[in-house]
Design an enzyme around this catalytic site. Structure first.
Site, PDB file in Angstrom:
ATOM      1  N   GLU A  56       0.871  -1.183   0.000  1.00 20.61           N
ATOM      2  CA  GLU A  56       0.000   0.000   0.000  1.00 20.61           C
ATOM      3  C   GLU A  56       0.899   1.220   0.000  1.00 20.61           C
ATOM      4  O   GLU A  56       1.691   1.426   0.913  1.00 20.61           O
ATOM      5  CB  GLU A  56      -0.899   0.009   1.249  1.00 20.61           C
ATOM      6  CG  GLU A  56      -1.751   1.279   1.338  1.00 20.61           C
ATOM      7  CD  GLU A  56      -2.491   1.441   2.664  1.00 20.61           C
ATOM      8  OE1 GLU A  56      -2.800   0.421   3.320  1.00 20.61           O
ATOM      9  OE2 GLU A  56      -2.753   2.590   3.055  1.00 20.61           O
ATOM     10  N   ARG A  60       0.432  10.232   1.412  1.00 20.47           N
ATOM     11  CA  ARG A  60       0.790  11.171   2.484  1.00 20.47           C
ATOM     12  C   ARG A  60       2.038  11.983   2.143  1.00 20.47           C
ATOM     13  O   ARG A  60       2.404  12.880   2.888  1.00 20.47           O
ATOM     14  CB  ARG A  60       1.035  10.407   3.785  1.00 20.47           C
ATOM     15  CG  ARG A  60      -0.230   9.782   4.334  1.00 20.47           C
ATOM     16  CD  ARG A  60       0.043   8.937   5.565  1.00 20.47           C
ATOM     17  NE  ARG A  60      -0.939   7.863   5.613  1.00 20.47           N
ATOM     18  CZ  ARG A  60      -0.955   6.918   6.529  1.00 20.47           C
ATOM     19  NH1 ARG A  60      -0.053   6.888   7.494  1.00 20.47           N
ATOM     20  NH2 ARG A  60      -1.886   5.975   6.498  1.00 20.47           N
ATOM     21  N   THR A  84      -4.420   6.172   1.848  1.00 22.57           N
ATOM     22  CA  THR A  84      -4.712   7.562   2.218  1.00 22.57           C
ATOM     23  C   THR A  84      -5.429   8.285   1.074  1.00 22.57           C
ATOM     24  O   THR A  84      -5.161   9.447   0.776  1.00 22.57           O
ATOM     25  CB  THR A  84      -3.440   8.331   2.666  1.00 22.57           C
ATOM     26  OG1 THR A  84      -2.628   7.459   3.485  1.00 22.57           O
ATOM     27  CG2 THR A  84      -3.791   9.540   3.512  1.00 22.57           C
ATOM     28  N   LYS A 144     -10.762  -1.763   6.003  1.00 20.52           N
ATOM     29  CA  LYS A 144      -9.544  -1.559   6.799  1.00 20.52           C
ATOM     30  C   LYS A 144     -10.015  -1.142   8.191  1.00 20.52           C
ATOM     31  O   LYS A 144     -10.909  -0.288   8.320  1.00 20.52           O
ATOM     32  CB  LYS A 144      -8.709  -0.443   6.160  1.00 20.52           C
ATOM     33  CG  LYS A 144      -7.639   0.174   7.069  1.00 20.52           C
ATOM     34  CD  LYS A 144      -6.714   1.060   6.243  1.00 20.52           C
ATOM     35  CE  LYS A 144      -5.842   1.939   7.145  1.00 20.52           C
ATOM     36  NZ  LYS A 144      -4.543   2.252   6.506  1.00 20.52           N
TER      37      LYS A 144
HETATM   38  C1  3PG Z   1      -1.682   3.002   8.448  1.00 23.09           C
HETATM   39  O1  3PG Z   1      -2.015   3.976   7.850  1.00 23.09           O
HETATM   40  O2  3PG Z   1      -2.237   1.929   8.264  1.00 23.09           O
HETATM   41  C2  3PG Z   1      -0.680   3.173   9.490  1.00 23.09           C
HETATM   42  O3  3PG Z   1       0.090   4.286   9.300  1.00 23.09           O
HETATM   43  C3  3PG Z   1       0.184   1.992   9.719  1.00 23.09           C
HETATM   44  O4  3PG Z   1       0.317   2.061  11.059  1.00 23.09           O
HETATM   45  P1  3PG Z   1       1.663   1.685  11.854  1.00 23.09           P
HETATM   46  O5  3PG Z   1       2.705   2.655  11.399  1.00 23.09           O
HETATM   47  O6  3PG Z   1       1.282   1.898  13.289  1.00 23.09           O
HETATM   48  O7  3PG Z   1       1.992   0.276  11.544  1.00 23.09           O
END
Ligand code: 3PG
Length: 229
Positions: A56, A60, A84, A144
């Site tokens: 993914e 961002r 995102t 998600k």
């Molecule tokens: C996401 O957007 O899924 C998170 O940024 C991933 O989260 P993590 O950095 O806590 O693993």
């Protein structure tokens, strides 16, 4: 795996099959924000060599769309999704860039409806029963769960399994080798997402060996917890 050249958008049932296939392949999905364009290929290669080939790429950073485009062109063996994605404009941009699936951190009716007309399957972000119900009414069955740990983690996913027996989740946010087992144990978890296998300091230092090893360890840990997609 996913053909996004059709003029007619696939029906939701077909998109659910696509999501299930890519999550079964992924098992662990790196959630990648590219800070430097030069990191795109070596980071993707290190993750893939470690056994993580469904990525993914978030929007961002300014390099998100470039990363999607380059990986689709230069690493066609990978499965590359866009994360995102916040609105219709971003949805159109990631379609154009060649993304194979879409992930969102949360849900808006505008985006949920727009994605029904997209050729791409989407994993809308949810963190509550009410959000699931809004997506559910539009036909969505795969979500998600974000931010997973802060929202109660695997215990909440277990509780959501009661009313939403046909719904499956990709939890992300705060998942790491210490709590992975709790998510893997939930029958409604189809894969997990995270960033622990490519610490930003390792990326900055170009320590691709460490990222490859940490990815391999993540896959091994998952294997040791039982065959689970
Ligand atoms: C996401 O957007 O899924 C998170 O940024 C991933 O989260 P993590 O950095 O806590 O693993």
């Amino acid at each position: 795996m996913i053909d996004n050249d059709n003029s007619q958008p696939p029906r939701m049932a077909e998109k659910i099959v696509q999501i299930d296939q890519l999550c079964a392949r992924a098992r662990i999905m790196p959630v990648i924000t590219i800070a430097r364009e030069t990191d795109i290929l070596p980071l993707a290669d290190a993750l893939a060599e470690g056994g993580l080939s469904v990525l993914e790429i978030t929007l961002r950073s300014a390099h998100g769309l470039t990363a999607i485009r380059r990986l689709r062109k230069e690493r066609p063996e990978l499965c590359v999704g866009a994360g995102t994605v916040l609105d219709r404009t971003m949805l159109a941009a990631v379609e154009e860039a060649g993304a194979q699936f879409i992930v969102t951190p949360g849900s808006t009716t505008e985006l949920l409806e727009a994605a029904l007309h997209s050729p791409l399957p989407m994993l809308p972000g949810v963190s509550s029963a009410s959000e699931i119900m809004i997506g559910y009414a539009l036909g969505y069955r795969r979500f998600k769960f974000f931010p997973a740990e802060l929202c109660g983690g695997a215990a909440v996913l277990k509780a959501l399994g009661g009313p939403f027996g046909d719904v499956r989740f990709c939890p992300t946010g705060g998942i790491n080798p210490d709590n992975l087992h709790r998510y893997v144990a939930q029958p409604n978890v189809m894969c997990v997402g995270g960033t622990w296998m490519f610490d930003s300091a390792w990326v900055t230092a170009g320590d691709w060996t460490r990222i490859r090893q940490c990815s391999q360890e993540a896959v091994r840990l998952l294997d040791s917890l039982g065959e689970k997609g």
